[in-house]
Design a protein around this motif. Structure first.
Motif, mmCIF file in Angstrom:
data_model
loop_
_atom_site.group_PDB
_atom_site.id
_atom_site.type_symbol
_atom_site.label_atom_id
_atom_site.label_comp_id
_atom_site.label_asym_id
_atom_site.label_seq_id
_atom_site.Cartn_x
_atom_site.Cartn_y
_atom_site.Cartn_z
ATOM 1 N N UNK A 83 0.835 -1.320 -0.062
ATOM 2 C CA UNK A 83 -0.251 -0.009 0.036
ATOM 3 C C UNK A 83 0.768 1.313 0.144
ATOM 4 N N UNK A 84 2.136 1.004 0.416
ATOM 5 C CA UNK A 84 3.010 2.185 0.337
ATOM 6 C C UNK A 84 3.823 2.491 -0.774
ATOM 7 N N UNK A 85 3.608 1.931 -2.126
ATOM 8 C CA UNK A 85 4.352 1.881 -3.222
ATOM 9 C C UNK A 85 4.483 3.377 -3.528
ATOM 10 N N UNK A 86 3.635 4.406 -3.433
ATOM 11 C CA UNK A 86 4.187 5.537 -3.756
ATOM 12 C C UNK A 86 5.235 6.316 -3.002
ATOM 13 N N UNK A 87 5.386 5.844 -1.769
ATOM 14 C CA UNK A 87 6.326 6.547 -0.645
ATOM 15 C C UNK A 87 7.716 5.549 -1.288
ATOM 16 N N UNK A 88 7.443 4.163 -1.731
ATOM 17 C CA UNK A 88 8.783 3.631 -2.187
ATOM 18 C C UNK A 88 9.257 4.259 -3.380
ATOM 19 N N UNK A 89 8.498 4.568 -4.562
ATOM 20 C CA UNK A 89 8.777 5.270 -5.591
ATOM 21 C C UNK A 89 9.580 6.749 -5.229
ATOM 22 N N UNK A 90 8.886 7.444 -4.188
ATOM 23 C CA UNK A 90 9.480 8.567 -3.896
ATOM 24 C C UNK A 90 11.035 8.631 -3.230
ATOM 25 N N UNK A 91 11.006 7.279 -2.395
ATOM 26 C CA UNK A 91 12.355 6.898 -1.904
ATOM 27 C C UNK A 91 13.536 6.836 -3.063
ATOM 28 N N UNK A 92 13.027 6.015 -4.038
ATOM 29 C CA UNK A 92 13.983 5.741 -5.185
ATOM 30 C C UNK A 92 14.507 6.919 -5.628
ATOM 31 N N UNK A 93 13.421 7.960 -5.957
ATOM 32 C CA UNK A 93 13.460 9.060 -6.827
ATOM 33 C C UNK A 93 14.495 10.031 -5.909
ATOM 34 N N UNK A 94 14.409 10.276 -4.868
ATOM 35 C CA UNK A 94 15.336 10.968 -3.899
ATOM 36 C C UNK A 94 16.677 10.396 -3.870
ATOM 37 N N UNK A 95 16.797 9.345 -3.519
ATOM 38 C CA UNK A 95 18.053 8.461 -3.450
ATOM 39 C C UNK A 95 18.896 9.017 -2.246
#
Length: 354
Positions: A331-343
């Motif tokens: 359910x927190x896939x969006x947070x996961x994508x944001x974490x990868x984007x930030x790095x």
């Protein structure tokens, strides 16, 4: 079951879908972990370029379940699948990200990773990916067993690690080489681990994050350079008598790292490019030809490297707890994508279906 579904650029949604039904020769797998990588992020943002096809609307088709770095447990299969993959119900498995056609020029010559139709899990509707509670491995898939004793996120790391090991193979590293690895994310750390197994003279890690550089030293680098405060080209030339490195492995995906590599390599050096780039890269190609006569090689996927990647993870030699920094519910896939984007906070981010 729960699944993340792509409805277009920046429009991924958590939905309820029916559990898929495996056909003859296929296997139903309960997903335990799925990693998020740079290509997932590129697909999320709707990148138009795919294999040079400007007419393709996006990397990921709409209504596809993304995710190509996964591990799970076999819950259903028939005798044909059992014989093909040598797996049983209850085995933990991983599958290579490519689903080859086994009937094109590349598959016929053993280069299945360059399969012409190039179906991959999580990018086309035909082969839904691992961001779901369950997925099906089709007949064409390449499947490997992996230890049940590993944390699921560690097992799913077999995919990026196999890619990194393929880049190392492409580099043809020798014992007396000075090897430079640009970027200490998941791919770069895997390159360092693979290069360390070749036992070259030096493995130099480049990054701007002190935490990642420390992890690079623990993964097998002999030297770490923070490019935020040190001129990497000058430093590498100083340590090689002014000549430059023998091998440069690029794992950042940043255009500046390409020119950096061309400049810090010696004449007749070897440049291996693995990254997924968001932007076009322009360089003076005369460096490659007239100045240095470099070998410039690409690397794609991890053909033939999965057994080695699995053995390396199972060996316990890698600091996997520190590489796999974030495990989030689906359910927190969006947070996961944001974490990868930030790095900035993460190295490897994984989703753990419920």
């Amino acid at each position: 079951m729960q699944a993340v579904v792509c409805h277009g650029p920046r429009d991924y949604r958590l939905e309820e879908l029916p559990v898929p039904t495996p056909g003859p020769g296929e296997a139903l797998v309960r997903v335990e972990a799925v990693g998020i990588c740079a290509s997932d992020l590129k697909a999320y943002h709707g990148a138009a370029k795919f294999w040079g096809d400007e007419n393709r609307p996006a990397w990921a088709e709409t209504e596809v379940v993304p995710g190509h770095e996964f591990t799970g447990t076999v819950v259903q299969l028939d005798d044909a699948a059992r014989a093909r993959w040598s797996v049983e119900v209850g085995d933990r498995v991983v599958a290579e990200q490519i689903v080859p056609c086994w009937d094109c020029r590349y598959c016929d010559t053993g280069n299945y990773h360059m399969c012409a139709p190039h179906d991959m899990f999580g990018f086309k509707r035909r082969n839904p990916g691992g961001m779901a509670s369950y997925m099906v491995f089709p007949v064409e898939a390449l499947v490997h067993r992996i230890s049940k004793d590993l944390p699921p996120a560690h097992a799913a790391f077999a995919e990026p690690l196999s890619c990194a090991l393929h880049a190392v193979e492409r580099a043809a590293i020798r014992f007396d080489d000075v090897v430079v690895v640009a970027g200490c994310g998941p791919i770069g750390l895997g390159m360092i681990a693979g290069a360390a197994a070749k036992f070259p003279a030096e493995i130099v890690a480049l990054d701007m994050d002190p935490r990642k550089l420390d992890l690079a030293l623990r993964t097998g680098a002999t030297r770490a350079i923070n490019i935020a405060d040190t001129d990497a080209v000058a430093e590498v030339k100083a340590m090689t008598g002014g000549y430059g490195a023998d091998v440069y492995l690029e794992g950042t995906g940043h255009p500046s790292a390409v020119l950096q590599g061309l400049n810090l390599l010696r004449k007749l050096g070897r440049f291996v490019e693995y990254s997924v780039f968001k932007d076009d890269v322009s360089v003076d190609w005369s460096i490659i030809s007239d100045d240095k006569e470099l070998d410039v090689l690409g690397a794609h996927l991890g053909p033939g490297c999965w057994p080695a990647a699995i053995r390396l993870i199972e060996s316990g030699r890698l600091p996997m707890d520190d590489i796999c920094t974030h495990q989030l519910p689906l359910a927190e896939f969006q947070r996961g994508l944001d974490l990868v984007a930030s790095g900035a906070e993460s190295i490897k981010v994984s989703l753990i279906p419920g």
